[in-house]
Motif scaffolding. Structure first.
Motif, PDB file in Angstrom:
ATOM      1  N   GLN A  98     -21.668  10.376  -3.699  1.00 34.48           N
ATOM      2  CA  GLN A  98     -21.308   8.987  -3.992  1.00 34.48           C
ATOM      3  C   GLN A  98     -19.817   8.743  -4.126  1.00 34.48           C
ATOM      4  O   GLN A  98     -19.347   7.654  -3.821  1.00 34.48           O
ATOM      5  CB  GLN A  98     -21.993   8.550  -5.280  1.00 34.48           C
ATOM      6  N   LYS A 114     -22.913   3.526 -15.624  1.00 30.26           N
ATOM      7  CA  LYS A 114     -23.218   2.089 -15.584  1.00 30.26           C
ATOM      8  C   LYS A 114     -24.630   1.824 -16.087  1.00 30.26           C
ATOM      9  O   LYS A 114     -24.842   0.941 -16.915  1.00 30.26           O
ATOM     10  CB  LYS A 114     -23.064   1.574 -14.145  1.00 30.26           C
ATOM     11  N   ILE A 115     -25.577   2.593 -15.586  1.00 28.22           N
ATOM     12  CA  ILE A 115     -26.967   2.360 -15.987  1.00 28.22           C
ATOM     13  C   ILE A 115     -27.131   2.596 -17.495  1.00 28.22           C
ATOM     14  O   ILE A 115     -27.900   1.896 -18.161  1.00 28.22           O
ATOM     15  CB  ILE A 115     -27.949   3.242 -15.166  1.00 28.22           C
ATOM     16  N   PHE A 147     -32.495  -2.346 -11.151  1.00 30.40           N
ATOM     17  CA  PHE A 147     -33.235  -3.412 -11.841  1.00 30.40           C
ATOM     18  C   PHE A 147     -32.598  -4.770 -11.577  1.00 30.40           C
ATOM     19  O   PHE A 147     -33.212  -5.804 -11.808  1.00 30.40           O
ATOM     20  CB  PHE A 147     -33.245  -3.151 -13.353  1.00 30.40           C
ATOM     21  N   GLY A 148     -31.337  -4.762 -11.160  1.00 25.72           N
ATOM     22  CA  GLY A 148     -30.598  -6.012 -11.023  1.00 25.72           C
ATOM     23  C   GLY A 148     -29.762  -6.280 -12.268  1.00 25.72           C
ATOM     24  O   GLY A 148     -29.831  -7.370 -12.846  1.00 25.72           O
ATOM     25  N   ARG A 174     -31.168   6.848  -4.717  1.00 29.18           N
ATOM     26  CA  ARG A 174     -30.034   7.389  -3.963  1.00 29.18           C
ATOM     27  C   ARG A 174     -30.441   8.526  -3.026  1.00 29.18           C
ATOM     28  O   ARG A 174     -29.840   8.729  -1.997  1.00 29.18           O
ATOM     29  CB  ARG A 174     -28.968   7.936  -4.915  1.00 29.18           C
ATOM     30  N   SER A 189     -37.969   5.993 -13.727  1.00 32.74           N
ATOM     31  CA  SER A 189     -37.237   5.093 -12.834  1.00 32.74           C
ATOM     32  C   SER A 189     -36.112   5.847 -12.122  1.00 32.74           C
ATOM     33  O   SER A 189     -35.348   6.575 -12.762  1.00 32.74           O
ATOM     34  CB  SER A 189     -36.637   3.946 -13.653  1.00 32.74           C
ATOM     35  N   HIS A 199     -28.023  11.082 -15.241  1.00 32.95           N
ATOM     36  CA  HIS A 199     -26.983  12.103 -15.088  1.00 32.95           C
ATOM     37  C   HIS A 199     -25.757  11.757 -15.950  1.00 32.95           C
ATOM     38  O   HIS A 199     -25.425  10.580 -16.120  1.00 32.95           O
ATOM     39  CB  HIS A 199     -26.597  12.171 -13.602  1.00 32.95           C
ATOM     40  N   LYS A 249     -17.864  18.348 -10.789  1.00 33.77           N
ATOM     41  CA  LYS A 249     -18.036  17.533 -11.994  1.00 33.77           C
ATOM     42  C   LYS A 249     -18.542  18.437 -13.111  1.00 33.77           C
ATOM     43  O   LYS A 249     -19.269  19.396 -12.834  1.00 33.77           O
ATOM     44  CB  LYS A 249     -19.096  16.456 -11.742  1.00 33.77           C
ATOM     45  N   GLY A 288     -34.269   8.053 -14.957  1.00 30.88           N
ATOM     46  CA  GLY A 288     -34.246   9.448 -14.535  1.00 30.88           C
ATOM     47  C   GLY A 288     -33.154   9.802 -13.550  1.00 30.88           C
ATOM     48  O   GLY A 288     -32.118   9.167 -13.481  1.00 30.88           O
TER      49      GLY A 288
END
Ligand code: NAP
Length: 264
Positions: free
Chosen positions: A157, A98-99, A70-71, A54, A50, A93, A215, A27
């Motif tokens: 960020q 990366k996620i 999560f690692g 941030r 999840s 988003h 953005k 999420g």
């Protein structure tokens, strides 16, 4: 909230339902919360949202909630297996690349279906004056001129890209205090959306803003700054989205419901 620590929480609106298919929503967007509300209302499945952790005081969606990374891919794989997840919905988003990459790899590895929900980008309309750039670094090098009064509205960020922009003046808006060093000539405002057109018009006027950096997030919650820019004829340096999916995406939470029906 400590982003490095995984915290399991349960909102009061949804009791744990055992023996029902478990859906994990990655999420951090309004669409993710909207989807969680729709799924949490159903008796035939369990929904877990999840968050990366941030934001210090996130608005918790309906259903179960976990917070923290999560690692990497291996950590996510372990989570999917340990928690017996049957479907993952990536509703992160559009700039959280990366996620999404991790989710694709992890889901493929353990053969868990993945649905990617991504709201469409904003499109320029008549009287919009946009200059598209590929990333925040390109935006930073474009706006750093003495005469510019810049409304910098990109979250917190990636503000570090502007740390050494000493020439322009910046109005920086973020939800929480940024970690990065702010530009030498700047004013910080901490506010959480949604934002409304009249407020945005007033702010842009009162701060004599001459340029906006945004953005291309899409959605409605932060679109009023783009409308205000159009009305005031303020140019917008629009940062393009990164490519984050290798699978087809759907645009709305209701599309996810239809896809889910195929898998469950
Ligand atoms: P990112 O660069 O794609 O991800 C960085 C790391 O944060 C991931 O590798 C993962 O850590 C963790 N992470 C990200 N999203 C997560 C989630 N939903 N649940 C658990 N862990 C997560 O992401 P980001 O750009 O830092 O964004 C972080 C979160 O803020 C996302 O959930 C996104 O939806 C939300 N958000 C981002 C933006 C933006 O402009 N980037 C704007 C609004 C909201 P591990 O590798 O340890 O698993």
């Amino acid at each position: 909230m400590d982003a490095d620590k995984v915290i399991a929480m349960q909102s009061a609106t949804n009791p744990t339902r055992s023996h029902s298919p478990r859906v994990l929503i990655l999420g951090g967007t309004n669409e993710a919360s909207e989807l969680a509300a729709k799924l949490a209302a159903r008796a035939d499945l369990t929904v877990i949202s999840s968050f990366a952790g941030r934001v210090s005081q996130p608005t918790l969606p309906a259903g179960l909630v976990r917070v923290g990374g999560f690692g990497g891919v291996t950590g996510l794989i372990s989570y999917l297996v340990d928690e017996n997840i049957e479907v993952v919905v990536d509703a992160t988003h559009p700039f959280a690349a990366k996620i999404s990459g991790n989710a694709e790899l992890a889901c493929e590895t353990v053969s868990v279906p993945l649905i990617a929900l991504e709201r469409p980008p904003w499109q320029p309309k008549e009287h919009d004056c946009w200059r598209a750039v590929p990333d925040v670094q390109a935006a930073a090098s474009m706006v750093n001129h003495k005469c510019n009064r810049v409304f910098l509205s990109i979250g917190r960020q990636e503000l570090g890209a502007f740390s050494n922009c000493d020439d322009a003046w910046f109005l920086v808006r973020a939800i929480d205090e940024p970690n990065a060093k702010l530009p030498a000539n700047s004013k910080l405002i901490l506010q959480r959306g949604p934002f409304y057109l009249n407020d945005e018009l007033q702010m842009l006027r009162s701060e004599s803003i001459s340029l906006i950096v945004s953005k291309n997030s899409g959605g409605t919650a932060t679109y009023s700054k783009i409308q205000a820019a159009r009305e005031l004829q303020i140019p917008v340096v629009m940062i393009d989205r990164p490519k984050k999916h290798n699978i087809p995406t759907v645009a709305r939470p209701d599309d996810v419901l239809r896809k889910l029906a195929e898998f469950l």
